[in-house]
Design a protein around this motif. Structure first.
Motif, short mmCIF file in Angstrom:
data_model
loop_
_atom_site.label_atom_id
_atom_site.label_comp_id
_atom_site.label_asym_id
_atom_site.label_seq_id
_atom_site.Cartn_x
_atom_site.Cartn_y
_atom_site.Cartn_z
N ALA A 30 69.44 52.58 12.00
CA ALA A 30 70.03 53.62 11.15
C ALA A 30 71.10 54.46 11.84
N PHE A 31 72.28 54.48 11.42
CA PHE A 31 73.43 55.11 12.31
C PHE A 31 73.96 56.19 11.41
N LYS A 59 82.50 50.34 14.00
CA LYS A 59 82.36 49.67 12.71
C LYS A 59 81.04 50.18 12.28
N LYS A 60 79.77 50.14 12.95
CA LYS A 60 78.48 50.61 12.41
C LYS A 60 78.37 51.94 11.99
N GLY A 277 74.69 48.83 25.19
CA GLY A 277 76.15 49.64 25.03
C GLY A 277 76.48 49.96 23.80
N VAL A 278 76.11 49.13 22.80
CA VAL A 278 76.54 49.61 21.42
C VAL A 278 76.03 50.83 20.90
N PHE A 279 74.69 50.92 21.40
CA PHE A 279 73.80 52.11 20.80
C PHE A 279 74.12 53.12 21.63
N THR A 283 75.86 56.64 20.04
CA THR A 283 75.28 58.05 20.33
C THR A 283 76.62 58.92 20.92
N VAL A 284 77.35 58.47 21.59
CA VAL A 284 78.39 59.25 22.13
C VAL A 284 79.40 59.58 21.10
N LEU A 285 79.74 58.78 20.06
CA LEU A 285 80.82 59.04 18.77
C LEU A 285 80.04 60.08 18.13
#
Length: 291
Positions: A30-31, A59-60, A277-279, A283-285
């Motif tokens: 969940a993003f 994109k996520k 790296g994606v997650f 988190t940074v965004l």
């Protein structure tokens, strides 16, 4: 609004919160919702993992990506980084993910551009999002950083990953050892000791390999014999503790800094790093927009 340019200026409590957030996003799938936010990824050096995992993270979270190609841009006509960023900001870009060959490229931008700047790698200086994903990977494995023996192996002086990771892991309570040829030692890296990989391998909890950055070398070295002299061979890996893990930021020079058979071995977490790296970048965004 926050910039994300280095971990050095962040409190440890915040870094621990970011690690927890990344692990939570990974588990729950969940993003945060960043729809209708416009982002541009400005990469002035080649990249696969960092660039594409940022795109996946964007994109996520529902972001709109304004694509930028340095090779076909006005940079080729002499436009400065500041003018490129100012131009894109003027047409509506609200966040910049930037990789640049200049150390601390962000110094001028963060005082003049009032939207988030995310450092995706500056010269030989820093790589904070790589450090965050590395922290996530280590924490998933050990549940702590305190008293871990981290051995960083290879091209230390040219590696922004080594600079970022050594500093934050030391702050978090790990013990740092550098195993590098004398010609790649960095005298400014005083947070750890220097030794040979043969001396450090048995006590290591994490063996963190670095890519030999040939594009930054002014002197040639003997690549043919590098693995036997300085790299992670199968014989050296056999000396590791059963609980120890192998990491590498990639891209990998197979059979140069690491034996190719070890890349997907049971102790390797190299592809786990890429997944994380994606997650970490989600988190940074979320951090730059919502903290």
């Amino acid at each position: 609004m926050n910039h994300f340019i280095t971990l050095e200026n962040l409190d440890l409590s915040l870094i621990e919160e970011l690690i927890d957030d990344a692990i939570s996003f990974k588990k729950k799938k969940a993003f945060p919702n960043l729809s209708n936010r416009y982002v541009s990824n400005l990469f002035f050096e080649n990249s696969t993992r960092t660039k594409l995992s940022f795109e996946m993270a964007e994109k996520k979270t529902g972001m709109e990506i304004i694509y930028f190609d340095a090779e076909s841009s006005s940079v080729k006509k002499g436009e400065t980084l500041y003018d490129t960023v100012k131009t894109l900001n003027s047409i509506g870009v609200e966040c910049f993910v930037i990789r640049h060959m200049q150390d601390r490229f962000y110094d001028d931008l963060i005082t003049k551009i009032d939207v988030p700047i995310i450092n995706a790698g500056d010269g030989c200086g820093d790589h904070p999002t790589q450090s965050l994903l590395d922290l996530v990977t280590i924490y998933e494995e050990f549940g702590t950083f305190k008293d871990l023996n981290i051995v960083i192996v290879g091209d230390v002086i040219h590696s922004r990953v080594a600079h970022s990771d050594a500093k934050i892991l030391k702050r978090l309570g790990s013990s740092i050892t550098f195993a590098t040829p004398d010609f790649w030692r960095d005298s400014s890296m005083t947070m750890g000791t220097y030794t040979s990989l043969d001396s450090a391998i048995q006590n290591a909890d994490v063996v963190m390999l670095l890519r030999n950055q040939n594009e930054r070398h002014s002197k040639q070295y003997d690549e043919k014999n590098f693995l036997d002299l300085y790299g992670l061979t199968k014989q050296r890996a056999n000396q590791m503790k059963s609980s120890a893990i192998i990491m590498h930021p990639a891209p990998i020079n197979r059979n140069v800094e690491i034996d190719g058979d070890l890349i997907e071995s049971p102790q390797s977490r190299i592809f786990t790093q890429m997944t994380n790296g994606v997650f970490a970048r989600i988190t940074v965004l979320n951090y730059v927009f919502n903290s």
